[in-house]
Design a protein around this motif. Structure first.
Motif, PDB file in Angstrom:
ATOM      1  N   TYR A  88       1.893  -5.197  16.261  1.00  0.00           N
ATOM      2  CA  TYR A  88       2.925  -5.846  15.462  1.00  0.00           C
ATOM      3  C   TYR A  88       3.881  -4.818  14.875  1.00  0.00           C
ATOM      4  CZ  TYR A  88      -0.187  -9.907  15.482  1.00  0.00           C
ATOM      5  OH  TYR A  88      -0.982 -10.967  15.860  1.00  0.00           O
ATOM      6  N   CYS A  89       5.149  -5.161  14.921  1.00  0.00           N
ATOM      7  CA  CYS A  89       6.178  -4.405  14.221  1.00  0.00           C
ATOM      8  C   CYS A  89       6.376  -5.066  12.860  1.00  0.00           C
ATOM      9  CB  CYS A  89       7.464  -4.459  15.051  1.00  0.00           C
ATOM     10  SG  CYS A  89       8.884  -3.678  14.294  1.00  0.00           S
ATOM     11  N   ALA A  90       6.652  -4.252  11.829  1.00  0.00           N
ATOM     12  CA  ALA A  90       6.810  -4.800  10.489  1.00  0.00           C
ATOM     13  C   ALA A  90       7.939  -4.096   9.757  1.00  0.00           C
ATOM     14  CB  ALA A  90       5.508  -4.662   9.701  1.00  0.00           C
ATOM     15  N   ALA A  91       8.572  -4.832   8.853  1.00  0.00           N
ATOM     16  CA  ALA A  91       9.650  -4.286   8.031  1.00  0.00           C
ATOM     17  C   ALA A  91       9.462  -4.745   6.592  1.00  0.00           C
ATOM     18  CB  ALA A  91      11.010  -4.762   8.552  1.00  0.00           C
ATOM     19  N   SER A  92       9.747  -3.841   5.678  1.00  0.00           N
ATOM     20  CA  SER A  92       9.670  -4.211   4.268  1.00  0.00           C
ATOM     21  C   SER A  92      10.967  -4.887   3.850  1.00  0.00           C
ATOM     22  CB  SER A  92       9.421  -2.980   3.406  1.00  0.00           C
ATOM     23  OG  SER A  92      10.575  -2.149   3.400  1.00  0.00           O
ATOM     24  N   ARG A  93      10.975  -5.457   2.667  1.00  0.00           N
ATOM     25  CA  ARG A  93      12.223  -5.940   2.110  1.00  0.00           C
ATOM     26  C   ARG A  93      13.097  -4.735   1.789  1.00  0.00           C
ATOM     27  NH1 ARG A  93      10.211 -10.727  -2.052  1.00  0.00           N
ATOM     28  NH2 ARG A  93      10.597 -12.452  -0.616  1.00  0.00           N
ATOM     29  N   PRO A  94      14.414  -4.883   1.868  1.00  0.00           N
ATOM     30  CA  PRO A  94      15.280  -3.749   1.547  1.00  0.00           C
ATOM     31  C   PRO A  94      15.107  -3.335   0.090  1.00  0.00           C
ATOM     32  CG  PRO A  94      16.565  -5.763   1.798  1.00  0.00           C
ATOM     33  CD  PRO A  94      15.184  -6.083   2.245  1.00  0.00           C
ATOM     34  N   ARG A  95      15.060  -2.041  -0.113  1.00  0.00           N
ATOM     35  CA  ARG A  95      14.958  -1.429  -1.440  1.00  0.00           C
ATOM     36  C   ARG A  95      13.642  -1.769  -2.144  1.00  0.00           C
ATOM     37  NH1 ARG A  95      19.839  -3.065  -0.452  1.00  0.00           N
ATOM     38  NH2 ARG A  95      19.504  -5.097  -1.412  1.00  0.00           N
ATOM     39  N   TYR A  96      12.661  -2.311  -1.414  1.00  0.00           N
ATOM     40  CA  TYR A  96      11.348  -2.518  -2.011  1.00  0.00           C
ATOM     41  C   TYR A  96      10.701  -1.164  -2.242  1.00  0.00           C
ATOM     42  CZ  TYR A  96       6.335  -3.458  -2.180  1.00  0.00           C
ATOM     43  OH  TYR A  96       5.023  -3.473  -2.530  1.00  0.00           O
ATOM     44  N   ASN A  97      10.158  -0.955  -3.409  1.00  0.00           N
ATOM     45  CA  ASN A  97       9.565   0.325  -3.764  1.00  0.00           C
ATOM     46  C   ASN A  97       8.114   0.123  -4.172  1.00  0.00           C
ATOM     47  OD1 ASN A  97       8.881   2.845  -4.600  1.00  0.00           O
ATOM     48  ND2 ASN A  97      10.438   3.014  -6.195  1.00  0.00           N
ATOM     49  N   SER A  98       7.200   0.570  -3.309  1.00  0.00           N
ATOM     50  CA  SER A  98       5.775   0.432  -3.630  1.00  0.00           C
ATOM     51  C   SER A  98       5.266   1.640  -4.400  1.00  0.00           C
ATOM     52  CB  SER A  98       4.958   0.258  -2.348  1.00  0.00           C
ATOM     53  OG  SER A  98       4.816   1.507  -1.675  1.00  0.00           O
ATOM     54  N   GLY A  99       6.165   2.633  -4.601  1.00  0.00           N
ATOM     55  CA  GLY A  99       5.750   3.838  -5.304  1.00  0.00           C
ATOM     56  C   GLY A  99       5.133   4.875  -4.399  1.00  0.00           C
ATOM     57  N   ARG A 100       5.127   4.600  -3.102  1.00  0.00           N
ATOM     58  CA  ARG A 100       4.544   5.548  -2.134  1.00  0.00           C
ATOM     59  C   ARG A 100       5.597   5.903  -1.096  1.00  0.00           C
ATOM     60  NH1 ARG A 100      -0.802   4.230   0.131  1.00  0.00           N
ATOM     61  NH2 ARG A 100       0.287   2.738   1.472  1.00  0.00           N
ATOM     62  N   ASN A 101       5.429   7.022  -0.446  1.00  0.00           N
ATOM     63  CA  ASN A 101       6.376   7.430   0.599  1.00  0.00           C
ATOM     64  C   ASN A 101       6.040   6.749   1.923  1.00  0.00           C
ATOM     65  OD1 ASN A 101       8.468   8.891   1.882  1.00  0.00           O
ATOM     66  ND2 ASN A 101       7.002  10.469   2.505  1.00  0.00           N
ATOM     67  N   TYR A 102       4.760   6.647   2.241  1.00  0.00           N
ATOM     68  CA  TYR A 102       4.352   6.029   3.505  1.00  0.00           C
ATOM     69  C   TYR A 102       3.719   4.670   3.204  1.00  0.00           C
ATOM     70  CZ  TYR A 102       4.973  10.728   5.357  1.00  0.00           C
ATOM     71  OH  TYR A 102       5.493  11.940   5.716  1.00  0.00           O
TER      72      TYR A 102
END
Length: 129
Positions: A95-109
């Motif tokens: 599966y390919c996945a994309a986050s919401r734009p400008r979502y910040n989980s606080g991690r780099n990866y």
């Protein structure tokens, strides 16, 4: 509405190679994380590869490190996963996945499924021994 469409899966013998593609429409790579995950029968979906959200470097699961390479073509809005030296245990739906734009989980990866919002339909990869 962002859509992700994977392609490139198939049946390959152990030791062979495949290249998966993920085309994004309705959006771009800008300001969002892109990653590849996989799910084998009876198992949970697991992380495979991604780009660093702040530095663009790559990160891989230990199980694929040195064999898989994630890359992207911004002009084509496409992310790739080159898979070499395939093993039977690599058999899964990818599966390919994309986050919401400008979502910040606080991690780099972003390596957790919860960090991604958009998912493709998946492409089957089967590696025969």
């Amino acid at each position: 509405q962002v859509q992700l469409v994977e392609s490139g899966g198939g049946l390959v013998q152990a030791g062979g190679s495949l290249r998966l593609s993920c085309a994004i429409s309705g959006g771009t790579f800008s300001n969002r994380a892109m990653g590849w995950f996989r799910q084998a029968p009876g198992k949970e979906r697991e992380f495979a590869a991604t780009f660093g959200i702040s530095d663009g470097n790559t990160a891989y699961a230990d199980s694929v490190k040195g064999r898989f390479t994630i890359s992207r073509d911004n002009a084509r809005n496409t992310v790739y996963l080159q898979m070499n030296s395939l093993k039977p245990e690599d058999t899964a739906v990818y599966y390919c996945a994309a986050s919401r734009p400008r979502y910040n989980s606080g991690r780099n990866y972003y390596t957790r499924t919860m960090e991604y919002y958009y998912w493709g339909q998946g492409t089957q990869v089967t590696v025969s021994s």
